[in-house]
Design an enzyme around this catalytic site. Structure first.
Site, PDB file in Angstrom:
ATOM      1  CB  CYS A  65      -0.895  -0.011   1.081  1.00 15.61           C
ATOM      2  SG  CYS A  65      -2.289   0.987   0.784  1.00 15.61           S
TER       3      CYS A  65
ATOM      4  CG  HIS B 218      -3.624  -3.550   3.301  1.00 17.71           C
ATOM      5  ND1 HIS B 218      -2.438  -2.922   4.016  1.00 17.71           N
ATOM      6  CD2 HIS B 218      -3.806  -2.397   2.898  1.00 17.71           C
ATOM      7  CE1 HIS B 218      -2.577  -1.825   4.161  1.00 17.71           C
ATOM      8  NE2 HIS B 218      -3.310  -1.282   3.430  1.00 17.71           N
TER       9      HIS B 218
ATOM     10  CD  GLU C  33      -0.829  -6.266   5.087  1.00 17.74           C
ATOM     11  OE1 GLU C  33      -0.948  -6.522   3.935  1.00 17.74           O
ATOM     12  OE2 GLU C  33      -1.592  -5.041   5.825  1.00 17.74           O
TER      13      GLU C  33
END
Ligand code: GLN
Length: 542
Positions: free
Chosen positions: A388, A513, A515
């Site tokens: 990001c 994102h 993750e």
């Protein structure tokens, strides 16, 4: 005993202190029920007044976890997804702010027909509706509801009162109260102390709730005598005093609770018989854990703004645990404050690492340090992953140092002739901060001949977003000519999603994102390949 089709409700509350790992305990419980063949849903109730976690400071509250449907939620939903490998949604997170919003809106609409609107019954009714709402769309065996905060907090009271009423309404066999407490070890006395647990349970009893099971967090094993003592004072059977011992990794908690036979206790209380246990799922989990204890280590740097609060990057930390286990290596994270890099230069901090990650973030502080770190990764061919803001700063670095656009910047930080990152028109009109970013999952098209494609092995992927600013399309041609490939795009709105460097072994960043989608049993491909590339970098160095 027979299996009825009635959903059983499990409430998880916490006592004595915060940070007991209630979220991990709830996720673990859900996982072991799943291993036992039950269909489980899990949700979090947060007593704070914010409507969602989106406006909360990461230094105070940790990461904001974003779901596919764009809800900005508490980080515990991340535990749920990582442990259970199921997607959460806006329905899995409720706050006091939402409850009051809803009740006040109804009052304004005249739905209460002149009644005096009160905490009991109007607020508690609204909470009770949320407890059972997940069961409206699917038939679950269990719905676990974790209540945020600690018993004794003023804010939790309406939630506890709602649980009390709900338990009465559905009956004791259909509602189980699990209380997670602390049994501290006092060094100078040389023993474990049960008094705080006794007080916490008393507190609950005063509110009309008798915990059915206690999970006692402690440094070491609770002896049978100690369990008996807790049983006596807390009005709980000895077998219902479950040890929640400290373990090296939160991923060991499901196995520890499984060994403590917590599911047997739940089944007995809810009049259910056991289903067939999935030994395959348990052995896969054990394999994942045994890889976590690998002796081999690799150093990867996270250079960001909130590095003093690792919870602010919770999902990134966990994604490295997953990717590390799958690569049979332990990722040793090196936390680097971007402001230090700004002051003292990147070499001092990054010389010995094998990979560099720049995470998401907001605001100008530390930006120049991140840009230095990216330049260092680019020039020294160190594997790089940008997330990001990590993508946005990589674009700024490339614009400044490769395309020679002096003063290139994001309009989030400075207006410049070269705002390579800027607000798109739809964001310019927005003034309010809550829930107005680009949020949630969108489809990304990946170019076949790219690093991204070799990682994802697909030309169509979905990733989650939480940002306002975007790459300025005006500069795309110039980036391409200079060796920065745009390998992933959101076609519908023509937005850049993935960038990568042509002249570099592993330099990639996403506007999303990634993750948030990594799971214990399914590491995210970007993290998996980043760790692999970092291992290769280390090998080449030797
Ligand atoms: N501050 C940037 C934006 O709003 C990046 C946000 C993020 O990293 N999550 O676009």
């Amino acid at each position: 005993m027979n299996n009825k089709n009635q959903t059983k409700y499990i409430f998880v509350t916490g006592g004595v202190v915060s940070s007991l790992g209630k979220g991990v305990a709830s996720a673990s419980l859900a996982l072991i029920l799943k291993w036992h063949g039950f269909k489980v849903a899990i949700q979090k109730f947060d007593p704070y007044l914010n409507v969602d976690a989106g406006t909360m400071n990461p230094f105070q509250h940790g990461e904001v976890f974003v779901t596919d449907d764009g809800a900005e939620t508490d980080l515990d939903l991340g535990h749920y997804e990582r442990f259970l490998d199921i997607n959460m949604s806006v329905l899995n997170c409720t706050t006091t702010g939402q409850i009051y919003n809803e009740v006040i809106q109804k009052e304004r609409n005249g739905n209460y027909l002149g009644a005096t609107v009160q905490v009991i019954p109007h607020i508690t009714d609204a909470i009770k509706n949320k407890i059972s709402r997940l069961s409206k769309s699917e038939n679950y065996d269990f719905i676990i509801t974790e209540i945020g905060g600690t018993i004794g907090d003023i804010e939790s009271l309406p939630f506890l009162e709602a649980i009390r009423q709900f338990t009465m309404e559905v009956g004791k066999k259909n509602a189980i109260n699990i209380h997670v407490t602390l049994v501290p070890f006092l060094k100078f006395a040389g023993e474990l102390k049960t008094k705080p647990t006794q007080h916490s349970v008393k507190n609950m009893q005063e509110l009309g709730i008798q915990p059915d099971i206690l999970i006692c967090r402690s440094e070491c094993n609770l002896s049978l005598d100690l369990k008996k003592k807790i049983s006596l004072f807390c009005n709980i059977e000895t077998e219902d005093v479950i040890g929640g011992y400290d373990v090296l990794s939160s991923y060991e908690v499901p196995l520890a609770l499984y060994e403590e036979k917590i599911v047997d206790r739940i089944l007995e209380k809810s009049n259910l018989s056991s289903k067939k246990i999935s030994t395959k799922e348990i052995s896969n989990w054990k394999k994942f854990i045994s890889n976590l204890h690998s002796e081999k280590k690799i150093k990867i740097a996270i250079c960001g703004k909130y590095t003093s609060t690792p919870d602010a990057y919770k999902s990134i930390v966990e994604a490295f645990v997953h990717a590390g286990s799958a690569n049979k290596i332990k990722v040793d994270l090196v936390w680097i404050d971007a402001e230090d890099v700004e002051k003292y230069g990147p070499k001092k901090y990054l010389e010995n690492v094998c990979g560099i990650l720049i995470p998401g973030g907001f605001g100008e502080r530390g930006i120049e340090g991140k840009i230095f770190a990216i330049q260092y990764a680019r020039e020294n061919k160190i594997p790089f992953l940008g997330i990001c803001l990590g993508l946005q700063t990589a674009v700024i670095e490339f614009a400044r140092n490769v395309c020679k656009l002096k003063n290139a910047n994001s309009s989030e930080f400075k207006n410049s002739q070269y705002n390579v990152i800027h607000l798109i028109d739809s964001q310019k009109k927005i003034n309010s901060k809550g829930g107005t970013m680009r949020l949630g999952s969108s489809e990304i098209k990946i170019e076949k001949n790219s690093l991204a494609y070799s990682i994802y092995k697909s030309s169509k992927i979905f990733e989650r977003h939480r940002h306002r600013y975007e790459v300025n399309n005006k500069f795309r041609k110039m980036f391409a000519i200079n060796g920065l490939k745009i390998s992933g795009v959101y076609e519908k709105n023509n937005l850049v999603e993935i960038i990568e460097l042509l002249n570099h072994p592993f330099f990639i960043a996403g506007q999303f994102h990634c993750e948030l989608k990594s799971r214990a049993m399914k590491p995210h491909p970007l993290f998996f390949e980043f760790v692999k590339a970092s291992l290769q970098f280390e090998k080449n160095k030797k």
